[in-house]
Design an enzyme around this catalytic site. Structure first.
Site, PDB file in Angstrom:
ATOM      1  N   LYS A 277       0.821  -1.225   0.000  1.00 34.92           N
ATOM      2  CA  LYS A 277       0.000   0.000   0.000  1.00 34.92           C
ATOM      3  C   LYS A 277       0.849   1.266   0.000  1.00 34.92           C
ATOM      4  O   LYS A 277       0.595   2.215   0.735  1.00 34.92           O
ATOM      5  CB  LYS A 277      -0.966   0.006   1.181  1.00 34.92           C
ATOM      6  CG  LYS A 277      -1.980  -1.142   1.162  1.00 34.92           C
ATOM      7  CD  LYS A 277      -2.959  -1.029   2.314  1.00 34.92           C
ATOM      8  CE  LYS A 277      -3.991  -2.146   2.273  1.00 34.92           C
ATOM      9  NZ  LYS A 277      -3.418  -3.468   2.633  1.00 34.92           N
ATOM     10  N   ARG A 278       1.850   1.301  -0.872  1.00 36.22           N
ATOM     11  CA  ARG A 278       2.714   2.475  -0.951  1.00 36.22           C
ATOM     12  C   ARG A 278       2.062   3.576  -1.790  1.00 36.22           C
ATOM     13  O   ARG A 278       1.318   3.308  -2.727  1.00 36.22           O
ATOM     14  CB  ARG A 278       4.065   2.110  -1.567  1.00 36.22           C
ATOM     15  CG  ARG A 278       4.858   1.051  -0.808  1.00 36.22           C
ATOM     16  CD  ARG A 278       5.195   1.484   0.611  1.00 36.22           C
ATOM     17  NE  ARG A 278       6.178   0.602   1.204  1.00 36.22           N
ATOM     18  CZ  ARG A 278       6.047   0.005   2.371  1.00 36.22           C
ATOM     19  NH1 ARG A 278       4.954   0.181   3.089  1.00 36.22           N
ATOM     20  NH2 ARG A 278       6.999  -0.768   2.843  1.00 36.22           N
TER      21      ARG A 278
END
Length: 290
Positions: A111-112
């Protein structure tokens, strides 16, 4: 043979096969189940393993052996490895390598989301051919703007990898941001994803995360038209089942990847394989009938 199946062989200049095509093939062979690798403290205790990097490595080895030939993909949750520091990240590297060796696609759940050179750094960490943490796909957060994800989108395309963009997530808090506006934030993101997938039938390389606990059609989300692969969390412990998956994603059945974690892992080391088979029968059967 190279360690990475997306890379061309020695002396070859052929482009790597697109992620969307590889995912479609894996779904056709094994069904829609994606086993989540979530070695959190309580689960390690339930398995009778030490909550250490070595314990996590033993846990993952059992799950990967059970998953091989039984599901389309594996989704390691990076946080549960990172909490053990450098030793845990080394285990994650081994897990990603082990998946490749077993023919399992990987969706690394990180989830960057950032901007500029920082986003490019994240992209290089997970989507570059030579990266120790290279995965077949990663999850990305678009809430600094979809355009800020461009370094990851471009690198994924050039290396034959994919991304899954958080569009409408299964957690109750998500709607406060994702459903805001007219059109909603989620609708706008899906339009951007669809533009990147244009011409990539039957399945694009830019996927979306949309919760199976939701009703995408009621929220105006045209998943079929986006050509996006769908990562659909929420099945099992969060309350959704195969009927919810059909209701929400029946129009994109050949592109739906359903993470199942607690519903499989809570069965313990002796029950993982049979639990995967049960979930595959339930989900594949329902989507086929849908």
């Amino acid at each position: 043979m190279t360690d990475d199946p997306t890379s061309p062989g020695p002396g070859s200049h052929a482009a790597p096969q697109r992620f969307g095509l590889r995912l479609t093939e894996a779904l056709g062979r094994h069904g829609p189940v994606c086993v989540g690798l979530d070695p959190h403290r309580e689960l390690m205790q339930d398995w009778g393993l030490p909550d250490t990097a070595a314990g996590v490595a033993e846990f993952c080895s059992v799950v990967l052996d059970a998953a091989a030939g039984r599901c389309a993909a594996v989704k390691p949750q990076s946080a549960f490895f990172e909490r053990h520091g450098a030793a845990g990240v080394a285990v994650l590297e081994d897990v990603l390598r082990g998946c490749r060796d077993r023919g399992l696609l990987t969706v690394l759940d990180v989830k960057r989301g950032d901007i500029g050179s920082t986003m490019a750094g994240y992209a290089q960490a997970y989507l570059d051919d030579d990266a120790p943490l290279a995965a077949d796909a990663v999850t990305l957060s678009p809430y600094l703007g979809y355009g800020a994800l461009r370094p990851a989108l471009d690198l994924a395309r050039s290396t034959g990898r994919g991304v899954f963009v958080l569009v409408r997530t299964s957690n109750p808090e998500g709607g406060q941001v994702q459903s805001a506006g007219r059109p909603s934030v989620a609708q706008q993101l899906l339009q951007e994803v669809g533009a990147d997938n244009a011409g990539q039938a039957p399945c694009g390389d830019v996927g979306v995360v949309v919760g199976a606990t939701l009703d995408p059609a009621a929220e105006g989300l045209d998943l079929a038209g986006s050509l996006a692969p769908v990562l659909a969390p929420g099945v099992g412990a969060q309350g959704a089942d195969e009927h919810d998956v059909v209701r929400a994603f029946g129009g994109a059945a050949g592109r739906v990847l359903v993470p199942v974690s607690r519903g499989v892992l809570r069965e313990g080391p002796e029950g993982v394989a049979s639990a995967l088979e049960r979930w595959t029968r339930r989900l594949a059967g329902a989507l086929g009938d849908g």
